[in-house]
Each structure stands twice: as structure tokens, then as C-alpha cells.
Design a protein around this motif. Structure first.
Motif, PDB file in Angstrom:
ATOM      1  N   GLU A  75     109.442  99.526  31.432  1.00  0.00           N
ATOM      2  CA  GLU A  75     109.967 100.520  30.685  1.00  0.00           C
ATOM      3  C   GLU A  75     109.239 100.924  29.393  1.00  0.00           C
ATOM      4  O   GLU A  75     108.378 100.382  28.907  1.00  0.00           O
ATOM      5  N   TYR A  76     109.393 102.245  29.149  1.00  0.00           N
ATOM      6  CA  TYR A  76     109.243 102.816  27.799  1.00  0.00           C
ATOM      7  C   TYR A  76     107.652 102.733  27.710  1.00  0.00           C
ATOM      8  O   TYR A  76     106.923 102.653  26.670  1.00  0.00           O
ATOM      9  N   ALA A  77     106.968 103.076  29.035  1.00  0.00           N
ATOM     10  CA  ALA A  77     105.452 103.259  29.205  1.00  0.00           C
ATOM     11  C   ALA A  77     104.812 102.174  29.013  1.00  0.00           C
ATOM     12  O   ALA A  77     103.609 101.635  29.688  1.00  0.00           O
ATOM     13  N   ASN A  78     105.150 100.950  27.994  1.00  0.00           N
ATOM     14  CA  ASN A  78     104.336  99.940  27.781  1.00  0.00           C
ATOM     15  C   ASN A  78     104.966  98.578  27.880  1.00  0.00           C
ATOM     16  O   ASN A  78     104.370  97.266  27.170  1.00  0.00           O
ATOM     17  N   GLN A  79     106.200  98.515  28.269  1.00  0.00           N
ATOM     18  CA  GLN A  79     107.031  97.145  28.446  1.00  0.00           C
ATOM     19  C   GLN A  79     107.232  96.737  29.826  1.00  0.00           C
ATOM     20  O   GLN A  79     107.529  97.385  30.858  1.00  0.00           O
ATOM     21  N   CYS A  80     106.765  95.294  29.890  1.00  0.00           N
ATOM     22  CA  CYS A  80     107.042  94.789  31.070  1.00  0.00           C
ATOM     23  C   CYS A  80     108.161  93.434  31.284  1.00  0.00           C
ATOM     24  O   CYS A  80     108.035  92.616  30.421  1.00  0.00           O
ATOM     25  N   TYR A  81     109.233  93.473  32.179  1.00  0.00           N
ATOM     26  CA  TYR A  81     110.129  92.606  32.233  1.00  0.00           C
ATOM     27  C   TYR A  81     110.218  91.921  33.614  1.00  0.00           C
ATOM     28  O   TYR A  81     110.142  92.826  34.454  1.00  0.00           O
ATOM     29  N   CYS A  82     110.369  90.424  33.591  1.00  0.00           N
ATOM     30  CA  CYS A  82     110.478  89.874  34.641  1.00  0.00           C
ATOM     31  C   CYS A  82     111.481  89.032  34.689  1.00  0.00           C
ATOM     32  O   CYS A  82     112.213  88.520  33.702  1.00  0.00           O
ATOM     33  N   GLY A  83     112.209  88.781  35.884  1.00  0.00           N
ATOM     34  CA  GLY A  83     113.553  88.103  35.960  1.00  0.00           C
ATOM     35  C   GLY A  83     113.767  87.613  37.565  1.00  0.00           C
ATOM     36  O   GLY A  83     112.918  88.025  38.348  1.00  0.00           O
ATOM     37  N   ASN A  84     114.744  86.563  37.593  1.00  0.00           N
ATOM     38  CA  ASN A  84     115.175  86.363  38.925  1.00  0.00           C
ATOM     39  C   ASN A  84     116.536  87.185  39.272  1.00  0.00           C
ATOM     40  O   ASN A  84     116.664  86.932  40.373  1.00  0.00           O
ATOM     41  N   SER A  85     117.115  87.600  38.317  1.00  0.00           N
ATOM     42  CA  SER A  85     118.296  88.195  38.532  1.00  0.00           C
ATOM     43  C   SER A  85     118.615  89.056  37.308  1.00  0.00           C
ATOM     44  O   SER A  85     118.077  88.846  36.425  1.00  0.00           O
TER      45      SER A  85
END
Length: 791
Positions: free
Chosen positions: A744-754
Motif C-alpha cells: 500500500e501507498y508505495a512503501n507499506q507492507c502488511y501481513c496477515g492470516n485473514s
């Protein structure tokens, strides 16, 4: 005292400081401070508008600006006359941050870096950010003085930290000039915004204990006294007062507030007292500087300010084009009350009264002031030329106001003039070749080109280095020698280098390589001037010619500005007739072009362009010409009247302008009936036949689509990271072991299981930001996630 009378007095006192004489050393910083939106906007307030805006989940940029200024100041020593607000913090971020833990400091300094110049030190920019952050959040206007000098090394340790004892706190504040009462007040003022991050202080905010792992100091996103009222009423949610910080012996706000049995913090519960106290102490804080530094008087907005003035010799040498803008403050006198604005100039001998009419070019606004720009461009004789001018404003009532720069007139020198059309930046074996051409008035033959280069170093901000180049004579055109100098630029220097041309004591200063084209246009020694004029010029008295110039004053520049005092009169000072200023193009019709979908008026930045495929600047810029130039690209954007940008993805973050179409208000250079963006604002178009967004599957993952997100309710939030070198592969590596990830937003990384909350799949085109580490990959957008699922 009557509240209305108090308000009137306070407004009068606000401008009690005498305006400086133009040109002034404060001009560049005054522009940055005053022009938030509209024509010639500098964009310094963009990250803090609105006040709740942040660079990531739970972050508040305004609070980070304030924190950066405090931490920079906090190592000062008034007894030794060292340190203080001197930008030494740029050297103090290694080894995990030391006293300066967290992303607030590198993020703020990275944003400040493009504003660094020979006329705006990093220390002054950090100090100005205090004014900007507080005002953007509804707080008082902190007076801002300039003149700070940047440090060349780190300062000593000594920033107040949560685990300190009361004795240590009091000594640290005393070292910077604050007594125990002021210590309490400064802490309250500083902690009205922002909060504590679990990543930086897990003993205070345990991981997973607060939304986005951030516990705010209070529950309002504005500069107010809630921090004090909540504390006094026993309802504080300040993590440095209540919660795990007490058991961890890190309840520093509680320790400080209670140090005088809550007497001072109780007084801060009064909103007026809180505001006035914070205004005084936050100014005192940013004014802590080394003993060798002398600060100016506080910056105030100018009633009339010349901007981007330029003299340009025309073909044949018989004429000079005099062009620029006159910025008029319209805060207390709206533009609707102004009938006309004229430039009245004297020739080289100081004689004559020659009038140039102007037309409305655009409007701009700051937190407390509004401005209208009046543009002009007119031919003048190269023999009689110009030495100074005044500005005459005629009101709708018939009354006139004459602005004469504190009695001296606004000075102009014609001994040396940058020839912008004959100057350019061209490709040269992987570097950029800067060619600067100037006209030097005979009999002078020699001139110098001086560059202020931004050179990368092993800290977060660049170093300014000066480089001087001798200019060589090429030819003679009319009463001028034409001289040229060249220099090889590296990287971003092609866009952000300031330079001067000088001949003896005469200078044409503070020019920008970013304003030059990619082709140097030849200047002929024969033929009549072909310059076009947006306004006419007329003479009310004859102007005797002079064979040489005796002026040695500093010349006008592309961003040099002025300050004036006003002389009011009730009758015209001349009898010439001028036309009414023409308004900017109507903003009631939505821009359009066949085959393209108009996206809106969007933000941009000279230091971080949104569209980077290719670009051009042309005097015939239109929607059609820009679309043709950008054939094969997904997007085209028109900006600053004459600029055209192309790209397939957004290379840097952008967003709709805060005031929408009102902020794109400059006429297209090739079609005055249309608007082509403004300063740091562009009208953005998307090709209707553009193909799908690039999908970059990586081993073990499959692209799922573009999904909605929200800063207040993250869709994927088990783990996250902000990475200025982000690629799809890097995010996939970070999220190994999880079931989904999103960029997201060029430089954001998000991780999750759901998915942690509701989300909606949208068109892939809405995830249009290029990844920070790979411009060919798409990494979401604002509140848009490019989502991948483990396979």
C-alpha cells in the motif's frame, strides 16, 4: 478588557514588526511559510493537513514535526552557548536512534530535505515546522525567526527520556533555559498531539495493547488542552501517566506534572492560558540557538512582494523583456476591491515613470493569509533599461496605494542577466550537462557561474557545496556580451540545484535548474525582439539612455521576494490608462480530453514527482499536446501552466488537492481558456484504453486484486513494515508464514492470516502507486491494497 478590543489589538501587534526591504534574506523562508495552497504553493503544510494526517498507522505527522524540533533543541546548553536548534539531529540517528528512537525523525527530515538551500538552513526549516504543525492543528501562530546555522556534527546526548528521574528532567530543561514551571508547561504543550508507539517503547505500550500499536496522549486530533483537563479531572489516558508505564517506572508525564503538586498543570486546564503559554514557550524553545547565532525578527507576510522577476535580452539586443509576478496580500482587503495593479519603473539613470499593467495569474493561501498574484511581461529598451520600480494599486473606489519598498524602490540591475531561453539541462553520457547563458552589459566581459550543489552524504540530509565556474564569452548582442558556463550534474542535482550568475558585484541570483528546459535556444545578434507580452507597457515621461550601468545591487531572482511599506494616496500618480486584470480560467467546468478520463486536481512535488516516465516544459502546453507527447503512457498530467508529465504508475504518493479544483488554477501556456495545474498541483488524466495494471506474482503467492483499506481500521494488520525500497518480493519475504499480504501507498507492507475488517475489491487501476523499490511494480495507493494470497 473587552474581548473584541483584545482581538483588534492582537491583530495589530501581529504585524507590528517592520517589513524588511526587498530583497531580504528571509524571502525564501517567507514563501515556504506563507504559501500552503494555490498558485506557487510550496507544499510545506501538506503532510500536516489535516492535523490527523500521518505517514502510517497511528502516526501523526504534526506531532512528529514537533518532536523533531524538540529533540534537536534538547541537547543545547545556554550556559556554554552551544547546541540548541542547529540541525545536529541529522547526525544523531545512527545506532538505532540513540536518544532519537523511531521513524518520526528520519521521516520528518526526509520531507524537510528538498527545502534545504543556501537561503533556508535545515535548522531554520526544522524550527519553521513547529509553526506549521501547531497552526495546522488549530493551535496559535508560533512566531518564527530565521538565521539559524546548521551544525556539522552530532551534539552531545541528553534528550529527556521516560525513565529519567525528576532531578534529571529538571537539570536537562534548565540546561536549555527552562525553569521547573516551564518544564511542566512545555511537556503539556508538546504532548497535546501524538502518542507512544509500542515498537519504540514496549514497556509503556505493550505490543498488541492498542490500535495500530500506538497509545495517543489524548483522544482529540488537534492542538488543545485536553492533555491538561483530562489529567486534572482524573480521566487521563496519557500512557505516560497511566497504564504499564507506572510499573515500568516510565510514567514521565505523571512525574513532571506532579512535581509541584499539580499546581502548574491545573492552570494549564484553562484553554486561553494554555494557548498563550504554549505560544510563548514553543517560540522560546525554537529560539534556543548557539551563542554565535543572531536571529532575525519574526517573519510576517508582505503586503506586496515581487516574485520571479527576470530581465531577458531579446534577439537583436535592442529590447529586454521585463517579466514576473507581483504578490498582493488580500487578507484584510479582498481582491474584489482591487481594480488594477501596475508596475511603475525608472530607467537606468533613475529618471522617468514608465507603467506596465498586469493581469491576475492566480491565488494562494496560508493558514492566516490569502494572496493574489498579478503577472506582467513587457518589452523595455535595452539602452534606457531599468533601475527600480514601485507598485501602484488602484482600488475599485478610485483610491490608490503606492508601495515603494521602504522608500528605496524595488531595485533592479541590468549589469548581468540570466538568459533562461539560452540555458538548458541536457543528457550527457549518463549525467546531465548544465549550460547557463547570461548577458553581461558592456564594457564588462567576464562573469562567473556559482552553483549550490546538494551532495549526498552518510546522513539523512545532503550537504550544500558551492562550485564556481568561469563563464566564457561567445558573442556580442546589442549592448551586451553573451557568456556561457557549463557544469556536469549528477542524479537529482539536475532538478534541485540553485545557481547565481555574477559580474563583479552585480548578481542575478537564486535561479533553479528545475526551471530550465532541455534545449538551449540560440540568441541572434540581428532581428527585432520577438518577445510576447501578457500586458502592455506605456511611458508617462521620456527616459534618457545610458551607455553603462552603475548598479551593483543584488538582482531579482526566480524565487527572490521583497517586503514593503505602504504609502497611501487618494489620487492617481499618473494619467495613463490601464486595463482591468483578467480573471483566471473558470473553474466551473471539469477539464476533459477525448480518450481520457479526468482524475482530478492532484498533489505533486518537485522533489518526488508522481509521473516520471518523461516530461517536457513548453510555451504551447495544452491537453492535446500533452496527450500526444504521452502517447503510450497510462497517465498524463499538466502542471504549472507549461509542464507536461507522463507515466504508467505513480512513482511517489499523491492525493487529490485539499481544496480540489480550486488549487489547479494556472492557465495553460498554449490555451488560456484551460487550466494546467499550479505549483505542486497537476490536472491528471488517465488513458481510457490503457491496459491492466502490472501483476507481479512471486513464488508461493498469487495476486488476488486491489482492495480497499482504511488508516483507522486496517484490513491486514498482524504484521507491517514501512520500506522505502519496497518491492513485491521484499513484502513476500517479510510475510513468509502468513496467508495474505498487501502492499500500500508505495512503501507499506502488511501481513496477515485473514482480513481483520470489511474490504471491497475494486478495479486494479485504483492500485496505481509504483513500488518504492521497483517502479515497474504496483504497490497499492492511498487506502488501497495490492493483495496477494499464499498458494
Amino acid at each position: 478588557m473587552n474581548k473584541i478590543l483584545i482581538l483588534i489589538i492582537s491583530q495589530c501587534l501581529r504585524w507590528a514588526v517592520a517589513a524588511p526591504t526587498w530583497p531580504s534574506p528571509v524571502d525564501e523562508l517567507e514563501d515556504i511559510m506563507m504559501l500552503n495552497t494555490g498558485y506557487r504553493a510550496r507544499g510545506f503544510a501538506d503532510p500536516v493537513t489535516p492535523c490527523s494526517k500521518g505517514a502510517g498507522p497511528g502516526r501523526v505527522t504534526a506531532a512528529e514535526f514537533i518532536r523533531t524540533a524538540f529533540h534537536d533543541m534538547a541537547t543545547g546548553n545556554i550556559f556554554l552557548g552551544t547546541g540548541g536548534l542547529d540541525a545536529s539531529i541529522v547526525f544523531e540517528l545512527n545506532n538505532g536512534g540513540g536518544d532519537n528512537i523511531g521513524q518520526a525523525f528520519p521521516t520528518s527530515l526526509t520531507f524537510f530535505a528538498p527545502y534545504l538551500s543556501s537561503r533556508s538552513s535545515m535548522a531554520d526549516i526544522i524550527a519553521m515546522s513547529m509553526h506549521t504543525a501547531v497552526r495546522a492543528c488549530g493551535g496559535p501562530a508560533i512566531p518564527f525567526r530565521t538565521g539559524r546555522v546548521d551544525a556539522s556534527e552530532a551534539g552531545p546526548p541528553g534528550v529527556p527520556l521516560p525513565q529519567n528521574s525528576l532531578f534529571t528532567f529538571q537539570n536537562q530543561f534548565a540546561r536549555t533555559g527552562f525553569d521547573p514551571t516551564e518544564m511542566i508547561q512545555v511537556v503539556a504543550c508538546g504532548h497535546t498531539l501524538g502518542g507512544v508507539h509500542a515498537e519504540n517503547f514496549p514497556q509503556i505500550v505493550p505490543v498488541g495493547s492498542a490500535p495500530d500499536d500506538v497509545k495517543q496522549f489524548d483522544n482529540t486530533a488537534k492542538f488543545d488542552n485536553k492533555i491538561a483537563t483530562d489529567y486534572v479531572s482524573g480521566q487521563s489516558t496519557d500512557p505516560l501517566v497511566v497504564g504499564p508505564s507506572q510499573a515500568a517506572r516510565r510514567a514521565s508525564d505523571l512525574l513532571v506534572f506532579n512535581s509541584d503538586d499539580n499546581a502548574t498543570i491545573t492552570t494549564m486546564a484553562d484553554p486561553n492560558y494554555f494557548t498563550n503559554t504554549c505560544k510563548s514557550l514553543l517560540q522560546k524553545m525554537i529560539d534556543v540557538v548557539p551563542a554565535s547565532v543572531t536571529l532575525t525578527e519574526p517573519i510576517v507576510p508582505y503586503d506586496v512582494k515581487p516574485v520571479a522577476l527576470q530581465l531577458t535580452l531579446q534577439n537583436g539586443g535592442s529590447e529586454i523583456t521585463f517579466s514576473g509576478d507581483i504578490r498582493v496580500r488580500t487578507t484584510t482587503r479582498p481582491a474584489s476591491q482591487i481594480s488594477s495593479v501596475q508596475v511603475v519603473y525608472k530607467d537606468r539613470t533613475g529618471s522617468g515613470s514608465n507603467e506596465i499593467s498586469t493581469s491576475v495569474k492566480g491565488t494562494a493561501a496560508g493558514f492566516d493569509d490569502s494572496f493574489t498574484f498579478y503577472a506582467f511581461s513587457a518589452p523595455i529598451s535595452s539602452q534606457s533599461s531599468i533601475s527600480s520600480f514601485t507598485v501602484l494599486i488602484t482600488l475599485a473606489s478610485g483610491a490608490t496605494e503606492s508601495y515603494d519598498n521602504n522608500g528605496a524602490g524595488f531595485p533592479m540591475q541590468d549589469t548581468i542577466m540570466l538568459q533562461n531561453p539560452q540555458s538548458c539541462v541536457t543528457d550527457s553520457g549518463g549525467q546531465k550537462l548544465l549550460t547557463v547563458t547570461a548577458a553581461v552589459r558592456l564594457p564588462a566581459t567576464s562573469a562567473e557561474l556559482t552553483l549550490s550543489l546538494k551532495v549526498p552524504r552518510d546522513v539523512i540530509t545532503p550537504e550544500l557545496q558551492s562550485q564556481t565556474v568561469a563563464m566564457s564569452q561567445k558573442t556580442i548582442v546589442g549592448p551586451y556580451n553573451i557568456v556561457t558556463g557549463t557544469y556536469l550534474l549528477e542524479g537529482s542535482q539536475a532538478e534541485n540545484t540553485k545557481f547565481d550568475v555574477s559580474a563583479g558585484q552585480a548578481k542575478d541570483t537564486f535561479k533553479s535548474t528545475g526551471d530550465l528546459g532541455t534545449t538551449c535556444v540560440p540568441l541572434s545578434s540581428t532581428g527585432s525582439s520577438s518577445s510576447s507580452s501578457s500586458s502592455s507597457s506605456s511611458s508617462s515621461s521620456s527616459s534618457p539612455s545610458s551607455s553603462s550601468s552603475s548598479s551593483t545591487s543584488t538582482s531579482s531572482s526566480s524565487s527572490s521576494s521583497s517586503s514593503t511599506s505602504t504609502t497611501l494616496s487618494t489620487s492617481r500618480v499618473s494619467t495613463s490608462t490601464t486595463s482591468q486584470p483578467s480573471p483566471p480560467p473558470s473553474s466551473t467546468s471539469t477539464p476533459s480530453h477525448p480518450g481520457y478520463t479526468y482524475q482530478g486536481c492532484y498533489t505533486d512535488s518537485t522533489s518526488a514527482r508522481v509521473l516520471t516516465g518523461k516530461s517536457q516544459s513548453t510555451s504551447s502546453n495544452t491537453y492535446a499536446s500533452c496527450a500526444t507527447y504521452c502517447t503510450g503512457y497510462t497517465y498524463f498530467g499538466v502542471q504549472y501552466g507549461s509542464q507536461c508529465y507522463c507515466g504508467n504508475l505513480f512513482s511517489n504518493p499523491t492525493a487529490p488537492a485539499p481544496k480540489g479544483e480550486l488549487e489547479c488554477n494556472m492557465k495553460c501556456s498554449g490555451d488560456s481558456t484551460k487550466v494546467c495545474g499550479a505549483g505542486n498541483r497537476m490536472n491528471l488524466f488517465k488513458n481510457q484504453s490503457a491496459g491492466p495494471m502490472p501483476v507481479n506474482n512471486v513464488a508461493g503467492w498469487s495476486y488476488t486484486g486491489c482492495y480497499t483499506d482504511s488508516t483507522s481500521a486496517r484490513v491486514i494488520k498482524d504484521k507491517y513494515n514501512y520500506d522505502n525500497a519496497l518491492t513485491i518480493e521484499r513484502c513476500a519475504g517479510l510475510c513468509k508464514g502468513y496467508k495474505i499480504f498487501g502492499t500500500e501507498y508505495a512503501n507499506q507492507c502488511y501481513c496477515g492470516n485473514s482480513y481483520a475488517g470489511p474490504t471491497t475489491k475494486v478495479q486494479d487501476g485504483e492500485c496505481g502507486y509504483a513500488c518504492a523499490g521497483n517502479g515497474a511494480q504496483a504497490c497499492g495507493a492511498g487506502n488501497r491494497l495490492s493483495v496477494y494470497t499464499a498458494v
